[in-house]
Design an enzyme around this catalytic site. Structure first.
Site, PDB file in Angstrom:
ATOM      1  N   SER A 128       7.224   3.782   1.386  1.00 32.63           N
ATOM      2  CA  SER A 128       6.539   5.054   1.115  1.00 32.63           C
ATOM      3  C   SER A 128       7.492   6.221   1.248  1.00 32.63           C
ATOM      4  CB  SER A 128       5.389   5.226   2.116  1.00 32.63           C
ATOM      5  OG  SER A 128       4.857   6.526   2.047  1.00 32.63           O
ATOM      6  N   TYR A 152       2.125   6.400  10.437  1.00 33.57           N
ATOM      7  CA  TYR A 152       2.174   5.549   9.253  1.00 33.57           C
ATOM      8  C   TYR A 152       3.586   5.518   8.676  1.00 33.57           C
ATOM      9  CZ  TYR A 152       2.020   4.817   4.200  1.00 33.57           C
ATOM     10  OH  TYR A 152       2.305   4.421   2.926  1.00 33.57           O
ATOM     11  N   LYS A 156       6.421   2.321   8.320  1.00 32.32           N
ATOM     12  CA  LYS A 156       7.099   1.933   7.082  1.00 32.32           C
ATOM     13  C   LYS A 156       8.622   1.932   7.269  1.00 32.32           C
ATOM     14  CE  LYS A 156       3.724   1.526   3.933  1.00 32.32           C
ATOM     15  NZ  LYS A 156       3.533   0.448   2.968  1.00 32.32           N
TER      16      LYS A 156
END
Length: 337
Positions: A128, A152, A156
């Site tokens: 991402s 988040y 990643k």
């Protein structure tokens, strides 16, 4: 080629599965259906003509995962896997870090350990642009500093680090695809399962347009942009899917790993997206200006020069008209008005 797609029943995953099927691969989807849909699986099965299989399972259930990874259709070993099974809501990750640690971190380590155990040496990972954090310069390229601003994005980036170590220690090649705002639907109209609990702008707009929500919230209109609303880089999910296949070809043919951005390289403001959606759908799409969200930069756009150079990849469907039109073709069938 025999490919395992973990998380392949979801919004992006089902489009990736269709891309590999279009290229003549045999595809097995492994999914716990927490956000994936049987509707997508049915569409893939109908499209595949005998080259598609589904295994229900969770990446936290190591025995089932490892058993699945021993072989695909006709018990042939998998040539590669695609990992799209991470939770992805940035705001939720700040409230429930334990949930994201278990699924994204522990689940990925299970995937890597099972890959090492079963001899799968090629992995394409759905990373991402959240790994970059607040932009230091634009457009963002792969050399941009990585400083995620939410948990988040941190997970990643940590997964990318794990992949690097497993390449050194276990010879597993990988492609980490850092993509921006995925949107749109299958340009051929085969994949029609609605994204579950969307938080991104375009599907929320579609939900308002078809009556699933009363109005759209626009988070701030006083940013340093031409119309005061945030600018983002939107990439069509069909283009993303093509990028996954091209990345796998690259790591297999060149026998080396890859970290690459996938974006449209153009930015659209929230206001521009809303106005385009009103024009394409013919709906009023009520919108209300609310306060800014913490951590939202004014502008985010990608550089995809490396993807063009190494993969021969181009965003062919990522113009705003196509993004909205393909989305509306799906949403208008399932809305309330």
């Amino acid at each position: 080629m025999n490919v395992l797609i973990i998380g392949g029943a979801g919004y992006i995953g089902s489009h990736v599965a269709k891309e590999f099927l279009e290229r003549g691969c045999c595809v097995t989807v492994f999914d716990n259906l927490s956000s994936g849909l049987r509707e997508n699986l049915d569409s893939l099965s109908a499209f595949a003509k005998g080259r598609f299989a589904f295994t229900y399972g969770d990446i936290l259930d190591y025995p089932v995962l490892a058993e699945t990874m021993k072989g695909g259709m006709q018990n042939a070993p998998f040539d590669a896997l695609v990992h799209l099974a991470a939770f992805k809501a940035a705001g939720e990750s700040m409230l429930k870090p334990e949930k994201y640690s278990r699924n994204n971190i522990t689940g990925t380590l299970n995937i890597l350990n099972a890959a090492a155990e079963t001899g799968i040496n090629n992995i394409v990972f759905s990373s991402s642009a959240a790994v970059y954090g607040e932009p230091v310069y634009l457009p963002i390229d792969e050399k941009h500093p990585t400083n995620p601003e939410n948990y988040y994005g941190f997970t990643k980036l940590e997964i990318e680090h794990f992949l690097g170590w497993y390449e050194k220690l276990r010879g597993i090649r990988h492609a980490s695809l850092r993509y921006f705002n995925a949107a749109g639907y299958d340009v051929q109209g085969c994949i029609k399962g609605l994204e579950q609990n969307p938080a991104n702008l375009l599907p929320v707009i579609m939900e308002v347009a078809c009556g699933m929500r009363a109005e759209l919230q626009i988070f701030g209109n006083d940013y340093d942009t031409h119309d005061g609303t945030c600018i983002r880089d939107y990439i069509h999910v069909t283009d993303l899917a093509a990028g996954h296949a091209a990345a796998l070809d690259y790591i297999i043919n060149n026998k080396k790993s890859l970290i690459v951005n996938l974006g449209s390289e153009t930015g659209s403001s929230v206001t521009e997206v809303v106005e385009a959606a009103r024009r394409v759908t013919g709906k009023t799409i009520p919108a209300k200006i609310t306060g800014r969200r913490a951590g939202d930069p004014a502008k985010l756009t990608a550089s995809s020069a490396l993807a063009r150079e190494l993969l021969g990849w181009e965003p062919r469907h990522s113009d705003m008209e196509t993004l909205i039109k393909t989305s509306w073709e799906v949403y208008k069938l399932k809305g309330k008005r």
